[in-house]
Write an enzyme that holds these catalytic residues in place. Structure first.
Site, PDB file in Angstrom:
ATOM      1  N   SER A 495      41.166  40.936  46.384  1.00 45.29           N
ATOM      2  CA  SER A 495      41.427  40.091  47.550  1.00 45.29           C
ATOM      3  C   SER A 495      40.332  40.338  48.591  1.00 45.29           C
ATOM      4  O   SER A 495      39.166  40.110  48.296  1.00 45.29           O
ATOM      5  CB  SER A 495      42.833  40.359  48.098  1.00 45.29           C
ATOM      6  OG  SER A 495      43.253  39.326  48.942  1.00 45.29           O
ATOM      7  N   HIS A 608      47.967  35.745  42.412  1.00 47.30           N
ATOM      8  CA  HIS A 608      47.218  36.703  43.223  1.00 47.30           C
ATOM      9  C   HIS A 608      47.760  38.123  43.101  1.00 47.30           C
ATOM     10  O   HIS A 608      47.066  39.083  43.415  1.00 47.30           O
ATOM     11  CB  HIS A 608      47.264  36.245  44.685  1.00 47.30           C
ATOM     12  CG  HIS A 608      46.255  36.885  45.573  1.00 47.30           C
ATOM     13  ND1 HIS A 608      44.893  36.674  45.447  1.00 47.30           N
ATOM     14  CD2 HIS A 608      46.393  37.737  46.628  1.00 47.30           C
ATOM     15  CE1 HIS A 608      44.245  37.352  46.374  1.00 47.30           C
ATOM     16  NE2 HIS A 608      45.128  38.018  47.099  1.00 47.30           N
TER      17      HIS A 608
END
Length: 635
Positions: A495, A608
């Site tokens: 991320s 994610h």
């Protein structure tokens, strides 16, 4: 003598505790585990021992009725149905009764004070998105999808009232309101709730509302200036709010406030502690847990991230703050009944259940006792005085069979966020890498949570002070720890940590291998393709691509692709809507086009959160890829 070293495939042994609720001396919580998929069931602690209560396989989010005679929980027992199921079961045991199904899922629910109804928050279609046999998406709004959920356009979360006897439901809210959490009034004639009014135009704003159940009238109590995440009802005009005033945008700490709905006055109760009122520590073996806000006897109990620790605090209405459960660890969630119960972990101990009573703490579960047979590396803390004088927390973890006089390759790990933190929580990935013979270096550079708002605020300055901090951490580690081979250092992160990995390989050649995960490579494409890009990028980078194109490109790692010399592995999930697939594809294509050493690994049906809650087999493969890439280039 401990001889076992933690392996990648040991991931399947972890039992993940979460979903805790308390009634007097009884505690209900969930335990998840699995090697091919995650299965969860509910356990009960009765003040003496822990025992299994439901059989699963997908039982979660247990909540006691007001009289403690029932537990409601969500499940997925009908394998052929795609609907979410809400069950009731007596606390004395027996068969669970299916109360109601909801087509698009169940977000949350609360028992009415008389225990006869449940107020349920569930997604609904506010307009028909497409016909049953149609495969064309006609989209009229943003965001159109959301990470971990999928398509959300044309849907909103609304409140339903469900009768516990008949199972009948009726919808209480409508329109574009997007309800997030709710509480009943003590009399049961009102429901207070937090909702977003316009996710498209005001994506960071949420307000407190009250719904009169008799008149069905809804009144907004706040003034669309804040981001409210939770609340406690003290009376019809006085509330405790956990919220962000957004003064520093997303970098603003979430605090506890006292709010008067009549005068609109707020008082920051936690002003003495410049810390976020939630747990932001990174961990890859934790269960799904609530983040409670509990009022008892004049005190508000809450979890806050204080540097590398997540501890339990309490604050009274005068603003006095006390640390209730401290230590070098991560308090995951808690509940208060006849005594205080909490789930916690630390850097070498996965999640377990604890009781705090009469000033004494006791561990009452042993779900992860198997870890005691393993030889684990304990993080060694060191301080780094950055070039601007600010101190940075950093750690190293040596291989568990460390030998003096030997040189070891090292890997710099970078956390996501950026407003999260590393600290005293369990990281299976770190233990896997040390077991493979690597030194792991990790730290909390500028942008991290737990050190105050000024420390966390790197808006419009990505790749500057944060990058310097990381490089200075590596410099200090090499200076202090002579066993690190400076010619064999790798870097990885996900991320924001993936963005920073991309940034690093475009700005220095000191790393001999890199793995970037769920990353951002181009802020312009991130703005227009992801679930949060249209407000996160303007907040963090500044303005939008039309008024700040140079700024967006200047902060995009893709711009610096010609500079990359470090062998790079790109790991990305195909259904990652937080940092969508093009972020990986365009960086990979650019590097291949430019003749660089790069490989790409794409994970199907993952989002994610692959490293934290992906399918166990995919999580194992991900770790094999990371460890394999580092061994290929650093050994």
């Amino acid at each position: 003598m401990k001889k076992l070293k933690l392996d990648i495939k040991d991931l399947g042994k972890f039992r993940l505790l979460g979903g805790l609720d308390v009634y007097k001396n009884k505690t209900a919580f969930t335990v998840a585990e699995g090697k091919d998929d995650y299965f969860s069931k509910i356990y009960l602690y009765d003040g003496r021992k822990v025992k299994p209560f439901t059989s699963g396989p997908k039982d979660s989010n247990p909540k006691f009725s007001p009289d403690g005679k029932l537990i409601a929980f969500t499940s997925k027992r009908d394998e052929e149905s795609k609907e979410a199921e809400l069950y009731l079961i007596p606390t004395t045991g027996g068969e669970a009764r299916l109360l109601r199904k909801f087509k698009f899922g169940i977000n949350d629910y609360e028992f009415s004070p008389d225990g006869k109804q449940l107020a349920v928050i569930a997604p609904v279609e506010i307009e028909r998105r497409k016909k049953k046999d149609e495969d064309v998406h006609l989209i009229k709004e943003i965001p159109f999808w959301f990470n971990g959920i999928g398509w959300i356009y044309g849907k909103r979360n609304h409140i339903f009232l469900v009768n516990l006897e008949s199972g009948r439901k009726r919808k209480l809210t409508k329109g574009k309101l997007n309800v997030q959490t709710l509480k009943w009034s003590s009399s049961g004639d009102k429901i207070y709730f937090i909702a977003e009014e316009d996710k498209e135009k005001e994506p960071m704003i949420s307000d407190l509302f009250v719904l009169d159940l008799k008149s069905r009238k809804i009144e907004k109590l706040t003034e669309s200036k804040w981001r409210i995440s939770d609340f406690v009802v003290l009376d019809e005009t006085t509330f405790i709010l956990r919220m962000s005033t957004l003064e520093r945008g997303i970098s603003t700490n979430t605090h506890i406030y006292l709010f008067n709905a009549e005068t609109k006055e707020i008082k920051k109760l936690t002003a003495e502690l410049d810390r976020s009122a939630y747990n932001s520590l990174n961990c890859d073996v934790r269960g799904k847990s609530r983040n409670p806000l509990i009022y008892r006897d004049g005190w508000v109990y809450y979890i806050a991230t204080d540097g590398p620790r997540a501890n339990l605090f309490r604050v009274n209405l005068e603003g006095k703050i006390e640390r209730v459960i401290g230590g070098d660890r991560s308090v995951e969630t808690f509940g208060i009944g006849s005594y205080l119960v909490f789930i916690a972990q630390d850097a070498t101990t996965p999640t377990e259940l604890y009781v705090f009573r009469d000033g004494k703490e006791r561990e009452v579960s042993d779900f992860n006792g198997w870890i005691k047979e393993y030889k684990l590396s304990k993080p060694e803390h060191f301080k780094v005085k950055a070039s601007d004088g600010v101190e940075i927390d950093a750690w190293i973890m040596k291989p568990p069979d460390f030998k003096e006089g030997k040189k070891y390759p090292a890997i710099l790990e970078i956390h996501g966020g950026p407003k999260t933190a590393y600290g005293y929580s369990f990281m299976h990935e770190f233990h896997v890498l040390t077991a493979r013979g690597f030194v792991v270096i990790f730290s909390n550079p500028r942008g991290s949570d737990g050190y105050g708002e000024e420390f966390a605020d790197i808006r419009e300055h990505y790749g500057e002070r944060d990058y310097q901090d990381l490089m200075e951490v590596v410099d200090e580690a090499l200076k202090r720890f002579g066993f690190i081979d400076e010619e064999r250092i790798g870097v990885t992160g996900g991320s924001y940590g993936g963005f920073m990995t991309n940034w690093i390989v475009g700005h220095t050649k000191r790393f001999k291998a890199a793995v970037t995960q769920r990353s951002i490579s181009n802020w312009v494409s991130f703005f227009g393709t992801t679930d949060i890009g249209y407000y996160f990028a303007p907040d963090q980078i500044g303005k939008d691509p039309w008024s700040n194109l140079d700024g967006y490109w200047e902060k995009s790692p893709l711009k610096y692709a010609p500079n990359v010399e470090t062998p790079l592995l790109i790991i990305h999930s195909i259904e990652d809507y937080r940092c969508w697939l093009p972020e990986a594809l365009q960086f990979y294509t650019a590097l291949k086009y430019l003749g660089k050493t790069v490989e790409l690994a794409l994970f199907p049906s993952e989002n994610h959160d692959l490293s934290r809650s992906g399918k166990p087999k995919h999580r194992v493969k991900r770790l094999e890829l990371i460890a394999g890439w580092m061994e290929r280039w650093l050994k």
